[in-house]
Every structure is written in structure tokens, then in C-alpha cells.
Design a protein around this motif. Sequence first.
Motif, PDB file in Angstrom:
ATOM      1  N   ARG A 211      -8.407   6.922  -3.676  1.00  0.00           N
ATOM      2  CA  ARG A 211      -7.800   5.685  -3.183  1.00  0.00           C
ATOM      3  C   ARG A 211      -7.937   4.649  -4.292  1.00  0.00           C
ATOM      4  NH1 ARG A 211      -7.407   3.190   2.688  1.00  0.00           N
ATOM      5  NH2 ARG A 211      -5.840   4.838   2.574  1.00  0.00           N
TER       6      ARG A 211
ATOM      7  N   TYR B 233       0.881  -1.175   0.000  1.00  0.00           N
ATOM      8  CA  TYR B 233       0.000   0.000   0.000  1.00  0.00           C
ATOM      9  C   TYR B 233       0.907   1.211   0.000  1.00  0.00           C
ATOM     10  CZ  TYR B 233      -4.154   2.509  -0.087  1.00  0.00           C
ATOM     11  OH  TYR B 233      -5.154   3.303  -0.555  1.00  0.00           O
TER      12      TYR B 233
ATOM     13  N   ASP C 131      -2.763   5.859  -2.469  1.00  0.00           N
ATOM     14  CA  ASP C 131      -3.536   7.084  -2.279  1.00  0.00           C
ATOM     15  C   ASP C 131      -2.962   8.187  -3.154  1.00  0.00           C
ATOM     16  OD1 ASP C 131      -4.126   6.705   1.295  1.00  0.00           O
ATOM     17  OD2 ASP C 131      -5.309   6.057  -0.423  1.00  0.00           O
TER      18      ASP C 131
ATOM     19  N   HIS D 204      -6.922   0.891  -6.045  1.00  0.00           N
ATOM     20  CA  HIS D 204      -6.426  -0.469  -5.929  1.00  0.00           C
ATOM     21  C   HIS D 204      -6.161  -0.961  -7.355  1.00  0.00           C
ATOM     22  CE1 HIS D 204      -8.222  -1.509  -1.696  1.00  0.00           C
ATOM     23  NE2 HIS D 204      -7.298  -0.572  -1.660  1.00  0.00           N
TER      24      HIS D 204
ATOM     25  N   ARG E 124     -11.227   2.989  -5.718  1.00  0.00           N
ATOM     26  CA  ARG E 124     -11.888   2.544  -4.479  1.00  0.00           C
ATOM     27  C   ARG E 124     -12.725   3.678  -3.906  1.00  0.00           C
ATOM     28  NH1 ARG E 124     -14.309   0.331  -1.259  1.00  0.00           N
ATOM     29  NH2 ARG E 124     -13.860  -1.506   0.005  1.00  0.00           N
TER      30      ARG E 124
END
Length: 270
Positions: free
Chosen positions: A96, A8, A37, A98, A58
Motif C-alpha cells: 500500500r 486512491y 495498492d 502513499h 504504508r
Amino acid sequence: MLQSDRHYLPDLPDADHFRNLEWIEKANAPVLAIGRDYGRGLIVPLHSHTRTQLWWARSGVVLVHTADGRWMIPPGHALLIPAGMEHSAEMVSDVRMHSIYIAAMSRARRPLVLEISALAGSLIDELIRIENETSSERREQLITDLLLEEIPRLAERPLGLPFPQDRGLAGLCRKFLEAPSAGANIDQWADRLGISRRSFTRFFRRETGISFVTWRQQACIFASLPRIADGEPITTVALDAGYENVAAFTTMFRRMLGAPPSLYLRGRDV
């Protein structure tokens, strides 16, 4: 675990972004999962991958640019970017993301905006989470296999906007996206380019692959999504886009996206 890394990542400057790309290219695993992010307004510079990328918003809204068009990723959706396609991105809001990078996948030759199902979303979340948890290799393989089965079943949404190569016409299209108007007409655009109406209609279709009227409708909805996702009143967005009333805007929105704007982005954070 599979032979892969799950990360992440915080918001990164360009140099670190390209170092991350280098890591993706060197990895041996057939599927990679990365969470990241981004801050509002951040620009991801032009790049490409040797892997197919499924880029899921996301939360937040992203605008992706390619040579042939612009592609909007609103909440609850993902952009499937073919391997080798150069693209850049602009964060319309705090985002955000993914991302799933797949070594072998041939679903598309052009970007596709896909609606992420509850199952696909849960599987992607789980792959991101695995890095910080103990997981058996068999469990991770089952999650990955099921996700690869689910991706081809995801519904495509018309959130791509073809963009002309001609510099003059592209300039008009960019200005339109900054101030969309459902009332814009062919004669106005033809006059600005100094050509006849008939020549303009042929020229526009040759440059974009669709008619001016269809492009205008798609562009109005396309430009409205970030404002709707940002919580602006639908009435304000509709009137600013040149629609006479909310009902007309809602009808066009439903025709393109299958649901009215009041419901479309609700509950997309699956």
C-alpha cells in the motif's frame, strides 16, 4: 480545497499507469497526493516525473531500480525520487503506497530512503483522506505547508545499494543479491572476472563508489529486509546470509540502521 485531485487507485495495468502519469504531469497544484495498492510481484515500468516524488510504503516492501542503483523501501519508509530521474519498481510483497508529488523541491540529486516520522505519516494520510471528506482550503494548505516543512527533517537511511554499470560485474552483484553471503571474498569475484585482486578492488570501487567489503555488508542487510518484513525468523535469515550467528548479523544490522532487526520493522506502520 486546493486546485488538485486526491485519489486512491487500485492496482492498474501499464496503460492505465501511464495515463495516471499523464494526469500528474498536467495537474497545476504544487502538491499532489495519491494512494495506491500493488500486488506482490507487480512491476511498475520505467518512467520519470517532472515533479519530485515522495513514495511511502504504508505497508509492504518495494524495490526501486535506477541506472545507478537499487533502493529498498521497507514499511514506514519512503523514497525521495528526484524530478526527471527514470526509475522502475518491483513489489516484493503486497504494498500500500502513499505518494506525494511536489512541483518544486531540491533536497536531493539522487534517491534518498527516508524514515517517515509519525507527524509526516499523519499529514500524508490526511492529504490522501481529504478527497473523500469536506475540508477547508485553509486547513488543506496548512497540512501541505507543514508536510513540506517536515520532509527535510526526515532521517536518511542507508537502504540504497549502488550498482555497477559493467555488465559482468553487475551480473555477479545480481547473483549475490539472490543468494547473499557474508563470507563472499574478493579473490572469488576477481577470479570470476579473470583479473587480479588489486585490479578488482580498484575496478569495484570505480564502478560503485564504495569498497567491496562495504558493498557486501550493505547487500546482505539489503537482501534481508524483505524476508524480515515478511515475518521470517531472524535466525534463519542471518544464517542464510552467511553469518556465523545471529549476534554478528544483529551487530551489522544495528550499525547500518541504528536498531536491531527485531525492533527495526516493529511499529513502522505509523
